[in-house]
Enzyme design. Structure first.
Site: not given
Lengths: 205, 163
Positions: B35-37, B54, B98
Site C-alpha cells: 500500500s506504500c507509494v 511513502v 498504493g
C-alpha cells in the site's frame, strides 16, 4: 504456569510469554486440523525500526503464499500465515489427500483448504490473546494472497506505523514430526492492542 | 532538518519504508511496495534521481522518518535533489504503488489515500508527474535508474513494465 502479570518482567519478555500461550493453542488446533503432529514454536518478538523491518525479518521479494486474518474489533491485529510455494502446495495436497501434480494454478478446493488453515490457526491464536488481555479480538474472514512477502507485511504494519517508527512483530515457526517446515506466522498488533497487551503483562491493564 | 546529498552509490540501494534517498547514476534505487507509494524524482540532464518510500498520507504534525508521510516526504526528497544540484522545473516525477493488498474495504486500506496525498504534495512543490502506475491489489517490486529515469515495475501475474 507462566506468570504474565509481573512488574519486574520487561514488557517484551512478558509479551513473549503471552505469545507462547497463543502459539501452544494454535499448535493444538493445527494438529487436529492436519491430522499430524505439528508443533509451533515462537521464535522471537521483534521490535525493529520501520525502515528495517523487512531486512531484519528477512522478508523480501520472494513470492509467498499467505493467509491474512485481521482482528476487526477496536483491538486490531493482523495474523499472517506465510509459506513458500512448495510448502503451500504440499499442505494443500496433504489436507485434500491428493498427490502433488505440479499444476501451476490453485484450484478452488486448494484455495479453500489453505484459507481454512489460516482461519483455524488465527482463531485459536486470537482466542487466547483475547482471554488473557480481557478484550475481544474478533477475526475477519481469511484472505488468501500470493504475492511478495514484504508487500503484505507492509500493509499489515500500517496501523502501528501511524503511531511510531518502531514496530512490533511476533514470529512463529513450524515443525512437523522432526522436520522443520518453511512456514511462519506473524502476529502484528495495532498500537492500541500492543499497549493493552503491554499493560496486561505489566500488571496495569 | 539538515539536507545532504545522500549517496554516490554505484550499486543498487534498497529504500526501506519511510526512507528517502538521492543518488547519481550508475546506481539504482529499489523498493518493494504494497500500500506504500514510491515517488521517483529525476533530473534528466544531471543523471540524478531520488526515491521516497511513502508509508502514510499525512503527518498531522508528527515527526518521524523523513520519507514516512507524503506531506513531508515529497518536500524532503525535493530538498535532497536540490542539494544534489537538481532543482525544479527540470525535475519530474513518476509514482507507483498504493495497492489494496487485502482486497476488501476497511480502515486500513490506505493505498488510495497515499496516492492522493503524494499527488497533492508533488503539485504543491511544482513537480510534474510524467508517469504513474498505482492502485490494484498486488504488490510491486520497483527499480529506479537515475541514468535513464526509467522506473521498472514488476507485479505478480502481470507483465513487467517500464514507466
Amino acid at each position: 504456569m507462566i506468570e504474565l502479570s509481573s512488574p519486574e518482567c520487561p514488557p517484551l519478555e512478558s509479551l513473549r510469554h503471552l505469545c507462547v500461550r497463543a502459539t501452544e493453542s494454535a499448535s493444538s488446533a493445527m494438529c487436529r486440523w492436519t491430522g499430524t503432529r505439528i508443533h509451533l514454536g515462537l521464535d522471537e518478538i521483534h521490535e525493529v525500526p520501520l525502515e528495517n523491518v523487512c531486512t531484519e525479518l528477512e522478508i523480501g521479494d520472494d513470492l509467498l503464499t499467505m493467509v491474512v486474518v485481521q482482528s476487526i474489533t477496536d483491538m486490531g491485529a493482523e495474523i499472517i500465515l506465510m509459506f513458500n510455494e512448495a510448502s503451500s502446495r504440499r499442505l494443500a495436497k496433504c489436507l485434500l489427500g491428493r498427490l502433488p501434480d505440479g499444476c501451476a494454478d490453485w484450484d478452488e478446493l486448494e484455495r479453500s483448504a489453505l484459507a481454512e488453515t489460516g482461519n483455524i490457526l488465527a482463531c485459536a491464536y486470537l482466542n487466547v490473546i483475547s482471554e488473557l488481555i480481557g478484550a475481544d479480538l474478533l477475526p475477519s474472514p481469511p484472505v488468501l494472497i500470493r504475492d511478495y512477502g514484504a508487500s503484505v507485511v507492509q500493509q499489515a504494519l500500517m496501523a502501528q506505523a501511524m503511531e511510531c517508527d518502531r514496530v512490533l512483530i511476533s514470529r512463529t515457526t513450524f515443525q512437523q514430526e522432526d522436520e522443520q517446515l518453511d512456514w511462519n506466522v506473524l502476529f502484528i498488533p495495532t498500537d492500541v492492542t500492543r499497549r493493552r497487551i503491554e499493560g496486561t503483562v505489566c500488571g496495569n491493564p | 532538518m539538515a539536507v545532504t546529498f545522500a549517496s554516490r552509490s554505484t550499486g543498487d540501494v534498497s529504500v526501506g519504508m519511510g526512507q528517502a534517498t538521492v543518488i547519481e547514476a550508475p546506481g539504482r534505487l529499489r523498493a518493494i511496495l504494497g500500500s506504500c507509494v514510491a515517488v521517483a524524482l529525476h533530473h534528466p540532464g544531471l543523471r540524478v534521481g531520488g526515491l521516497a518510500h511513502v508509508v502514510l498520507p499525512k503527518s498531522n504534525g508528527q515527526s518521524g522518518l523523513p520519507g514516512k508521510f507524503a506531506d513531508t516526504a515529497v518536500p524532503h526528497l525535493v530538498a535532497l535533489m536540490k542539494a544534489a544540484g537538481a532543482a525544479p522545473p527540470r525535475v519530474v516525477a513518476k509514482i507507483t504503488g498504493g495497492a489494496n493488498m487485502f482486497g476488501h474495504t476497511g480502515p486500513l486500506q490506505i493505498g488510495d489515500k497515499n496516492v492522493e496525498a503524494v499527488l497533492e504534495a508533488l503539485a504543491s512543490c511544482g513537480i510534474r508527474v510524467v508517469a504513474k502506475d498505482v492502485g490494484g491489489s498486488s504488490g510491486r517490486r520497483v527499480t529506479f535508474s537515475p541514468a535513464t529515469g526509467e522506473l521498472a515495475v514488476e507485479s505478480v501475474g502481470q507483465a513487467p513494465q517500464v514507466l
